[in-house]
Structure formats: C-alpha cells, structure tokens
Design a protein around this motif. Structure first.
Motif, PDB file in Angstrom:
ATOM      1  N   THR A 291     -31.154  -9.682  18.248  1.00  0.00           N
ATOM      2  CA  THR A 291     -30.060  -9.007  17.552  1.00  0.00           C
ATOM      3  C   THR A 291     -28.733  -9.334  18.221  1.00  0.00           C
ATOM      4  O   THR A 291     -28.616  -9.263  19.435  1.00  0.00           O
TER       5      THR A 291
ATOM      6  N   LEU B 134     -27.037  -1.990  15.399  1.00  0.00           N
ATOM      7  CA  LEU B 134     -27.776  -2.950  14.585  1.00  0.00           C
ATOM      8  C   LEU B 134     -29.269  -2.838  14.850  1.00  0.00           C
ATOM      9  O   LEU B 134     -30.084  -2.907  13.922  1.00  0.00           O
ATOM     10  N   ARG B 135     -29.659  -2.654  16.107  1.00  0.00           N
ATOM     11  CA  ARG B 135     -31.083  -2.527  16.424  1.00  0.00           C
ATOM     12  C   ARG B 135     -31.682  -1.282  15.772  1.00  0.00           C
ATOM     13  O   ARG B 135     -32.809  -1.317  15.263  1.00  0.00           O
TER      14      ARG B 135
ATOM     15  N   LEU C 263     -32.145  -2.001  12.127  1.00  0.00           N
ATOM     16  CA  LEU C 263     -33.268  -2.907  11.920  1.00  0.00           C
ATOM     17  C   LEU C 263     -34.600  -2.211  12.143  1.00  0.00           C
ATOM     18  O   LEU C 263     -35.583  -2.487  11.446  1.00  0.00           O
TER      19      LEU C 263
ATOM     20  N   GLU D 290     -38.008  -0.894  20.602  1.00  0.00           N
ATOM     21  CA  GLU D 290     -36.944  -1.600  21.309  1.00  0.00           C
ATOM     22  C   GLU D 290     -37.318  -1.698  22.777  1.00  0.00           C
ATOM     23  O   GLU D 290     -37.814  -0.745  23.372  1.00  0.00           O
TER      24      GLU D 290
ATOM     25  N   LEU E 116     -31.801 -13.540  10.452  1.00  0.00           N
ATOM     26  CA  LEU E 116     -31.819 -13.277  11.889  1.00  0.00           C
ATOM     27  C   LEU E 116     -32.703 -14.291  12.608  1.00  0.00           C
ATOM     28  O   LEU E 116     -33.510 -14.980  11.992  1.00  0.00           O
TER      29      LEU E 116
END
Length: 527
Positions: free
Chosen positions: A326, A337-338, A341, A357, A385
């Motif tokens: 990312t 963003l993580r 996602l 994560e 991505l």
C-alpha cells in the motif's frame, strides 16, 4: 441533575466487558463518534448510562455517560466532574459542548475520556449501537445470525408491504444483504442480483450510466429509474444514511411511478434499516478484528494450524498468503488506505478472505484456484495495486508462503517484473536470476575482466554499451530480437557492438567468455 438508563447500572450484564473507550469509538465509527480527549491509560468500558434531568444518578466505574440533558457549558463541566468522581470511563456530549475549552480542560484535569457525538445522531440510536458494540466485544466468533441477518430479511418483508413492491437491501458495494420474500414483480436483473448476491456488472454499468449512484450520493430521499429497453423494470431506490454517511440502499421493483405518499413511507423506513446496518457492521468489525489477530499470530508462528483452522474457517485445500503493498507507508494516508483495503478485502471480494495488517503491509490468506475469494479473484479485484502471493500450501506451512510472498513483493518493488502482481510459482525465472545475482554479487564477480571499463565509459559518455551487450548475449545469433529489446534498429545494434569491441578486447566466440559476461551483467541487472 443526573439519572440512570433503564436496564443500566453497575450490575448490568455488561459489567465484565473489557473493551476500551478508544475501541468503542473505532467500532461505532467516525460517522457517529469522535474522541476529543482520551487519557493515556485508556479506560475499559462496562456499561452505558444516560444523564437525565431531575433524577438521581447511578454512575459506576467504567460507564459511558451520555450527556443527553447537558444544556450549557456549566452543565457539561458538572457532568464531567460527577462522572470522574464515580470513575466512569467517558462522557459523551454533542457539539458545541464537546469542543468547548472549559469542558476539555475539565476532562483532562479529571482524567476522564471526552467523546463528541455527531450532532444529527439520535441518542436512542446511539444507546442501541453502543450496547451492540459491547455485546460484540464479549465474543471473538460471531456468526451472521448474531449480526441480525434474519431480522434484516424480516425487515425487507415489512418494507415490501410498505412500498407494495419486492425489495432488496444492499450495501455500498451493491452486495445484497437481504431481500423480501415477495416475488410477484420481477425481471432478469432482480433474479441475477438475488442469485449472485450482488448487482451483476453489466446491470451495474447500466444503472451507473444513468447517474443512479451519483444521485444516491447527493442526498436525494428517493431516486426513480424508468423501465429500460432491455426489459429491466422500473426501480424506486432509497439511500440508507446515518450521520451523513451512505451505508447502502433499498431497491424496489415497481410497475411505474410510485404515489408520493407511498414513496415517502418507503423513504421513512431508511433510518430503521440504517440501525440494522450499523449493528451488522459493529458485529462484522468485531469478527474481523478477532480473525485478524489470530491470522497475525499464525503468520508470526505464534499459534498452531489447528487453532487457525478452527477460528479462521479456512476450509479444506491449499491456501496462499498474499501480501498487498500500500502506498503511503506508515503515514496517516497509508494507514487510512490499509483500513479501507482491509474492509474491501474482508467484505467485498467473494467468500470472505482472512486479512490482517502486519508491519505496514496487508496480508490475506486465500484459497488456491479460481473460486470466490481466491488468489485469482483477489488479483483481478486489486489490479491497480502491487500484490504478491506465496505458493499454495497446507495451513501448517503458511509461514513459508508468507516468506515467499514477501520475496516476490521485493522483485515487484525493484521493478524486476513486468506486471503489478505475481505469485511465487509464476516468477521462478526471476527468482533464480535474482538469487544468483545476489550470491554472485557477494562474491564480487563484477570486479573481473573489462566490465568496469564499459561501465565507466557509459557513465562518462552516456553510451549504452552494457545494455547492448546484455541483450546481445540474451539473444545469441538474433540481432533483430536484441535490437527490439533495446528499441533500436538492428544496424544501430551492430554499430554499437563494433564500437564496444574496439574499446575492450573480448573474444565473443568463446562460450565461456559469453557465459562469464552474462553472469556479470545479470548481477548488475538483477541484484
């Protein structure tokens, strides 16, 4: 004055909950709550109580105190002091009181958390959601029935009777969460939507081209879509919102324009559905957090495969570890963003992959093959991505698959692969070259022969002799292919090779010379 919430109090069934104030705010979400100040030793939450005028309060340790009756700054400061004296976990106030300097100072001085409730939030709705969060925190494994899936289907039936038409309830990703049993009016688009549990891509494209989703995002109460040439019947659509956030939508298949009174009644059911969706999200967030914790421990080798199989519901057959790169790193943008996602991977891609994560990267464990939630589907869904997959392994070998995925990601980051995505077993040639180059570089093989002279000449004169020699060696006897790789004319390639051989004495007819040179050039290109 202060009062207690019916069914609340120190002996309420939530007294043993060990979820923190910060976790409660995160799980309810920024749509409704914002932490103004939370002490470093983040307190645990036990129960929810409401401060009401004219009634004696029963605030206990760990309570979330809702300042329903606080009318001014003086009331708010008094409530903060009273709650802190009873060791409550937090005081919740609406703006502008939560942001007043005197209230913030009182909370800091008393070491009690202060949380702002968004202005449009109904206190009754908030109580219901807070209790849902506390209930969800008590269990690591929560099934769909706990999230009110059955209630949502029953609600769809009720709404269908209100609008007098078949109804589907969908989330913001156009996934079907529930639908009414009534099927007297239908078309192929509705059948496909229910069967696939989401609006098909071609139907979605048609609605999008008509501006349906743009209208939903603009705050309209209802959106009417006329019949389409392909036989799709008219739709009356109602957005589902809470605190300004679009949570989903309700779609009714109708025969034509709906009377204003009935359309209004349909729209008035949206706040009830919003509560169900927020409750569902709270349960799903709790389940996802529990799964992410187990997966993180599994990938770090801290738990065994038996626990993973039981708690992550990985199913039978081989699985792959996928790592998603990312942008943004450890910045706030990268973290946001993580999180987005994680939501997308966990809820929007086929059968729910397990994701977590770890070290600033996203990891997912997906079934091998091409089915729902598989590596193939994830690769297609996240085509914008950079992502890499380890080889397909049994659950007990997922740590190996993780290491392979990370090595493959290293090749992607270094620009050594043509695509944005790849799996360990697909990129074996690149892995061989990269590992060979790394080992040869450690042996300092580029220090021998005339290679350094060519490097210096390229640097000083801005020539491209090293690249020319590399492609010439890669395509022996095929100058056209070598020239195409360099994007030059074959005559230009021949000219460069003549000039190169004038600079350095090389016997390119000797196969060992060619092999040694290619090894050196691989080190420069792949290490």
């Amino acid at each position: 004055m202060l009062g207690n919430l019916a069914s609340g109090g120190p002996n309420a069934p939530y007294a043993a909950r060990m979820v923190s104030v910060r976790e409660v705010v995160e799980r309810v979400g920024p749509t409704l709550l914002r932490d103004v100040w939370v002490p470093e030793a983040c307190p645990a939450v036990a129960d929810v109580v409401i401060a009401e005028p004219g009634v004696a309060t029963s605030v206990a340790a760990g309570d979330l105190v809702l300042g329903v009756a606080a009318a001014d700054v003086e009331d708010a400061v008094a409530l903060v002091a009273h709650s802190a004296g009873r060791k409550a976990a937090a005081v919740l106030l609406k703006p502008p009181l939560a942001g007043k300097q005197a209230v913030r100072r009182a909370a800091k001085d008393a070491e009690i958390a202060l949380v702002e409730v968004r202005a449009a939030t109904a206190w009754a709705q908030l109580v219901w959601l807070l209790r849902t969060v506390l209930d969800a925190a008590d269990s690591e494994a929560i099934d769909d029935s706990d999230a009110g899936a059955g209630d949502l289907f029953r609600l769809a039936d009720v709404i269908a009777s209100v609008v007098d038409a078949p109804v589907t309830i969908e989330d913001v990703n156009s996934r079907v969460l529930a639908y009414s049993a009534r099927q007297d009016l239908t078309d192929p688009a509705r059948v496909s939507t229910i069967m696939g549990r989401r609006i098909p891509d071609d139907v979605l494209a048609r609605f999008r081209s008509r501006g349906v989703f743009r209208e939903l995002s603009r705050g309209r109460q209802t959106v009417f879509v006329p019949a389409q040439k392909d036989g799709t019947l008219p739709r009356l659509i109602v957005p589902i919102r809470m605190g300004g956030e679009l949570l989903g939508s309700m779609w009714a298949v109708v025969r034509g324009p709906v009377p204003e009174e009935r359309a209004a009644a349909f729209a008035h059911t949206a706040p009830i559905v919003a509560l169900h969706l927020l409750r569902r999200r709270a349960h799903e967030d709790a389940r996802r957090r529990a799964s992410a914790g187990v997966l993180r421990a599994l990938l770090e080798g801290k738990v065994g495969p038996r626990k993973a199989i039981e708690e992550l519901d990985l199913g039978e057959g081989p699985h792959r570890v996928v790592v998603v790169d990312t942008p943004g790193g450890d910045s706030a943008d990268g973290e946001g963003l993580r999180l987005a996602l994680l939501e997308r991977i966990s809820h929007g891609i086929g059968r729910r992959p397990v994701a977590t994560e770890l070290g600033g990267l996203l990891y997912a464990v997906v079934p091998d093959g091409h089915g729902p939630g598989s590596w193939a589907e994830l690769r297609k869904a996240l085509a914008d991505l950079r992502l890499a997959a380890g080889s397909a392994v049994d659950v007990g070998e997922l740590t190996r698959s993780r290491a392979e995925a990370e090595e493959t990601l290293g090749l992607l980051r270094a620009g050594l692969l043509r695509d944005n995505a790849g799996s360990y077993d697909e990129v074996w040639t690149a892995l061989v070259l990269h590992r060979t180059a790394a080992a040869a570089a450690a042996a300092r093989v580029t220090e021998f022969g005339p290679l350094e002279s060519l490097r210096e000449h390229d640097r000083v004169h801005r020539t491209e002799y090293l690249a020319t020699l590399y492609e010439w060696l890669r395509f022996p006897g095929d100058p056209r292919a070598a020239a195409a790789a360099l994007r030059i004319h074959p005559n230009t390639l021949r000219y460069r090779m003549r000039r190169l051989l004038e600079l350095v004495p090389l016997d390119l007819d000797d196969p060992d010379v060619r092999l040694a040179l290619l090894t050196q050039l691989v080190v420069l290109r792949w290490s």
